[in-house]
Motif scaffolding. Sequence first.
Motif, PDB file in Angstrom:
ATOM      1  N   THR A   1       0.979 -33.924   6.511  1.00 36.76           N
ATOM      2  CA  THR A   1       0.805 -34.079   7.952  1.00 36.76           C
ATOM      3  C   THR A   1       1.306 -35.414   8.473  1.00 36.76           C
ATOM      4  N   GLY A   2       1.505 -36.377   7.582  1.00 37.13           N
ATOM      5  CA  GLY A   2       1.916 -37.713   8.007  1.00 37.13           C
ATOM      6  C   GLY A   2       0.773 -38.510   8.599  1.00 37.13           C
ATOM      7  N   SER A   3      -0.439 -38.028   8.446  1.00 33.10           N
ATOM      8  CA  SER A   3      -1.618 -38.696   8.998  1.00 33.10           C
ATOM      9  C   SER A   3      -2.233 -39.612   7.949  1.00 33.10           C
ATOM     10  N   HIS A   4      -2.336 -40.871   8.293  1.00 30.71           N
ATOM     11  CA  HIS A   4      -2.871 -41.842   7.331  1.00 30.71           C
ATOM     12  C   HIS A   4      -4.394 -41.859   7.259  1.00 30.71           C
ATOM     13  N   TRP A   5      -5.075 -41.260   8.201  1.00 29.82           N
ATOM     14  CA  TRP A   5      -6.533 -41.321   8.179  1.00 29.82           C
ATOM     15  C   TRP A   5      -7.116 -40.569   6.985  1.00 29.82           C
ATOM     16  N   LEU A   6      -6.380 -39.649   6.403  1.00 26.08           N
ATOM     17  CA  LEU A   6      -6.885 -38.916   5.237  1.00 26.08           C
ATOM     18  C   LEU A   6      -6.873 -39.754   3.961  1.00 26.08           C
TER      19      LEU A   6
ATOM     20  N   ALA B   1      -2.412 -35.663   3.596  1.00 26.23           N
ATOM     21  CA  ALA B   1      -1.914 -36.833   4.315  1.00 26.23           C
ATOM     22  C   ALA B   1      -0.393 -36.892   4.255  1.00 26.23           C
TER      23      ALA B   1
ATOM     24  N   VAL C   1      -0.151 -46.934   3.651  1.00 23.63           N
ATOM     25  CA  VAL C   1      -0.829 -46.997   4.940  1.00 23.63           C
ATOM     26  C   VAL C   1      -0.518 -48.306   5.672  1.00 23.63           C
TER      27      VAL C   1
ATOM     28  N   CYS D   1      -6.693 -34.495  -0.400  1.00 26.22           N
ATOM     29  CA  CYS D   1      -6.588 -35.375   0.774  1.00 26.22           C
ATOM     30  C   CYS D   1      -5.239 -36.081   0.809  1.00 26.22           C
TER      31      CYS D   1
END
Length: 111
Positions: free
Chosen positions: A32-37, A29, A80, A25
């Motif tokens: 992808t640069g996505s913090h939700w992971l 994260a 985050v 995860c």
Amino acid sequence: MPDSVHGRQEVCRTAVGLFGGAALCILMAVGTGSHWLVLPAVGLLVGAVVLAYRILNGQRYGYWVAWAAATVVSVLVAWVQPDGRVLQLPLACLTAVVAVVSFMRWCAHRP
């Protein structure tokens, strides 16, 4: 601690699987640069620590795993929440020092 050797091995495999899931995860994260992971990663990490405690329960300085996980969680929260970095990064450094010292003492007193 689990009763049998098979139970202990199963708990170890599960803890390693949860830790691997948390690492995956985190890598996703970062990629992808996505913090939700980060949220599932923290949950998986906490689960791995709980299972590791079942194995290390009763061993001197066996709590090093929790301190190491606290370091990772502090760094993830700092990543985050950029506004909290002023507090989170020194906390991460402090928990990392405690984790390293506890780990070294655990290695010296390991059965």
